[in-house]
Design a protein around this motif. Structure first.
Motif, short mmCIF file in Angstrom:
data_model
loop_
_atom_site.label_atom_id
_atom_site.label_comp_id
_atom_site.label_asym_id
_atom_site.label_seq_id
_atom_site.Cartn_x
_atom_site.Cartn_y
_atom_site.Cartn_z
N GLY A 41 53.05 30.78 22.08
CA GLY A 41 51.92 31.46 22.69
C GLY A 41 52.29 32.74 23.42
N LYS A 42 53.40 33.36 23.02
CA LYS A 42 53.91 34.53 23.71
C LYS A 42 52.93 35.70 23.70
N THR A 43 52.42 36.03 22.53
CA THR A 43 51.52 37.19 22.43
C THR A 43 50.21 36.96 23.16
N THR A 44 49.65 35.77 23.02
CA THR A 44 48.41 35.45 23.75
C THR A 44 48.62 35.59 25.25
N LEU A 45 49.75 35.07 25.73
CA LEU A 45 50.04 35.14 27.16
C LEU A 45 50.24 36.59 27.60
N ALA A 46 51.04 37.35 26.86
CA ALA A 46 51.34 38.73 27.25
C ALA A 46 50.09 39.58 27.29
N CYS A 47 49.25 39.49 26.26
CA CYS A 47 48.07 40.35 26.20
C CYS A 47 47.01 39.95 27.22
N ASN A 48 46.85 38.66 27.44
CA ASN A 48 45.88 38.23 28.45
C ASN A 48 46.37 38.55 29.86
N TYR A 49 47.68 38.51 30.05
CA TYR A 49 48.22 38.94 31.35
C TYR A 49 47.96 40.43 31.56
N ALA A 50 48.17 41.22 30.52
CA ALA A 50 47.89 42.65 30.61
C ALA A 50 46.44 42.90 30.98
N MET A 71 44.12 26.21 24.13
CA MET A 71 42.72 26.65 24.11
C MET A 71 42.04 26.45 22.75
N PHE A 72 42.71 25.76 21.84
CA PHE A 72 42.12 25.32 20.58
C PHE A 72 41.38 26.45 19.87
N SER A 73 40.10 26.24 19.56
CA SER A 73 39.35 27.20 18.75
C SER A 73 39.05 28.50 19.49
N MET A 74 39.27 28.53 20.79
CA MET A 74 38.99 29.75 21.53
C MET A 74 40.00 30.85 21.21
N ILE A 75 41.20 30.48 20.80
CA ILE A 75 42.21 31.47 20.43
C ILE A 75 41.79 32.26 19.20
N PRO A 76 41.47 31.60 18.07
CA PRO A 76 41.01 32.40 16.91
C PRO A 76 39.73 33.17 17.19
N LEU A 99 45.72 41.87 18.02
CA LEU A 99 44.85 41.18 18.96
C LEU A 99 44.04 42.16 19.81
N VAL A 100 44.67 43.20 20.30
CA VAL A 100 44.04 44.08 21.28
C VAL A 100 43.16 45.15 20.65
N ALA A 129 38.90 34.55 20.10
CA ALA A 129 39.33 35.74 20.83
C ALA A 129 40.01 36.74 19.90
N GLN A 130 40.79 36.23 18.97
CA GLN A 130 41.47 37.12 18.02
C GLN A 130 40.46 37.86 17.15
N SER A 131 39.44 37.15 16.68
CA SER A 131 38.45 37.79 15.80
C SER A 131 37.60 38.81 16.54
N CYS A 132 37.43 38.61 17.86
CA CYS A 132 36.63 39.52 18.68
C CYS A 132 37.48 40.58 19.38
N HIS A 133 38.82 40.44 19.28
CA HIS A 133 39.73 41.36 19.96
C HIS A 133 39.41 41.42 21.45
N SER A 134 39.32 40.21 22.03
CA SER A 134 38.92 40.07 23.42
C SER A 134 39.89 39.17 24.16
N PRO A 135 40.13 39.44 25.45
CA PRO A 135 40.85 38.46 26.26
C PRO A 135 39.99 37.21 26.44
N ILE A 136 40.61 36.10 26.75
CA ILE A 136 39.87 34.86 26.93
C ILE A 136 38.79 35.03 27.99
N ALA A 137 39.12 35.70 29.08
CA ALA A 137 38.16 35.88 30.18
C ALA A 137 36.98 36.76 29.79
N GLY A 138 37.12 37.55 28.73
CA GLY A 138 36.06 38.47 28.35
C GLY A 138 35.12 37.95 27.28
#
Length: 354
Positions: free
Chosen positions: A29-38, A299-304, A62-63, A306-315
């Motif tokens: 989960g490195k990329t998910t963590l890095a981008c959401n931290y950013a 975060m199960f289905s929320m990851i794909p 992702l971004v 977020a990827q499809s929407c190019h959004s952070p989880i919080a957004g």
């Protein structure tokens, strides 16, 4: 002066700090963590740059949205100049200078951060940067300049950004070494499995070998740089030498038996083993306190989504496809992530302040 924070920091909290998200094991989960931290730091009012140094370009994908992605990569012949490969193009011609004319980070609107895109051809630079490292070890100026390219870039751009987030590939190669040489701090995302435990020991041994090599060539390289009038200060010591701020652990999925959720004993055993194995990495840190930065939720289905929407989880919003229980789940995930991000930010600040 950077100071440790409690709660949300003021804008002046950051002084061009950098943090690399790095592990030589993939699937953590490195990329998910890095981008959401950013994105989290951007939401605090900081100007953030993501540098994508993984040839798989997951952070970039992702971004940036689909139109931006197509604009960069649709034509392979013209894609390199729009990415980190354009910045480093002179390396392939035998030179040791950055092409700042190719400096063109792209805004990821929903993350509210800039991205220096990665490129699949980054792997071509592995041998070139390995040769450069041999030159630095021998006290050569050109080898030092190539090896310290990220630090040279930071000197060019740091006034534009409060924080630089580096997404490194899962390897112990020359590209990642050059990224870490140019970084202040690093976070190691992990999963509670046997290979993550092995990775902790691999990382420590790798770091300590090349830090010793760097120290052996640093003085000679600095003298040669000064002799030719090139203004590049070779750090002594390297900030990253004491830059380990901690690890995160990716939550695993418990199994259900007879309608009851039960712990998976193998994963629990590995999770308990992590603090002991992480002691080796703590040799690369001067910080007090536990290096355990917290658990990153699965975060199960929320990851794909977020990827499809190019959004952070919080957004993520209902318009993106959040449905039913996902809405309450999102808030729970965001709360967990922000606790982890707060821990990262505090320890990065402490490391930079020292």
């Amino acid at each position: 002066m950077v100071a440790a924070r409690s709660g949300t920091p003021p804008k002046e909290f950051w002084v061009a700090a950098s943090v690399a998200f790095f592990n030589n094991k993939g699937g953590v989960g490195k990329t998910t963590l890095a981008c959401n931290y950013a994105a989290y730091e951007a939401s605090q009012g900081n100007e953030v740059l993501i540098v994508d140094l993984d040839p798989q370009c997951n952070s970039t994908q992702l971004v940036l949205d689909d139109d931006q992605w197509d604009e960069i990569y649709e034509d392979r012949r013209t894609s390199e100049p729009k990415t980190v490969m354009g910045l480093l193009r002179h390396f392939r011609g035998g030179e040791a200078r950055l092409d700042m004319g190719a400096w063109n980070p792209i805004k990821g609107e929903r993350f509210d951060v800039d991205v220096l895109p990665g490129h699949p051809s980054l792997s071509i630079l592995e041998d070139l940067l390995s040769e450069a490292w041999s030159g630095l070890k021998a006290g050569g100026a050109a080898g030092a300049r190539r090896s310290l390219w990220l630090r040279a870039l930071r000197e060019e751009i740091e006034r534009k950004y409060d924080l630089i987030v580096i997404d490194a590939s899962p390897s112990l190669g020359a590209i990642n070494r050059s990224a870490l040489v140019g970084s202040d701090t690093f976070v190691t995302p992990m999963a509670p499995d046997l290979f993550s435990l092995y990775a902790l020991e691999n990382i420590t041994g790798w770091f300590e070998r090349w830090i010793k090599e760097y120290d052996g060539g640093r003085v000679g390289a600095q003298e040669e740089l000064e002799a030719i009038g090139y203004e590049l200060k070779i750090p002594d010591p390297l900030p990253i030498q004491h830059g380990f701020v901690g690890y995160t652990v990716q939550q695993y999925v418990s199994r259900s038996s007879g309608g009851e959720v039960r712990q998976t004993e193998a994963y629990e055993q590995h999770r308990r083993e992590i603090p002991k194995r992480a002691r080796s990495l703590s040799r690369l840190s001067r910080l007090d306190g536990s290096p355990d930065l917290g658990t990153v939720p699965n975060m199960f289905s929320m990851i794909p989504l977020a990827q499809s929407c190019h959004s952070p989880i919080a957004g993520l919003q209902k318009e993106d496809g959040l449905r039913g229980a996902q809405i309450s789940q999102q808030q729970r995930y965001v709360d967990q992530l922000q606790e982890v991000f707060g821990n990262i930010a505090t320890r990065v600040a402490e490391a930079v302040a020292d």
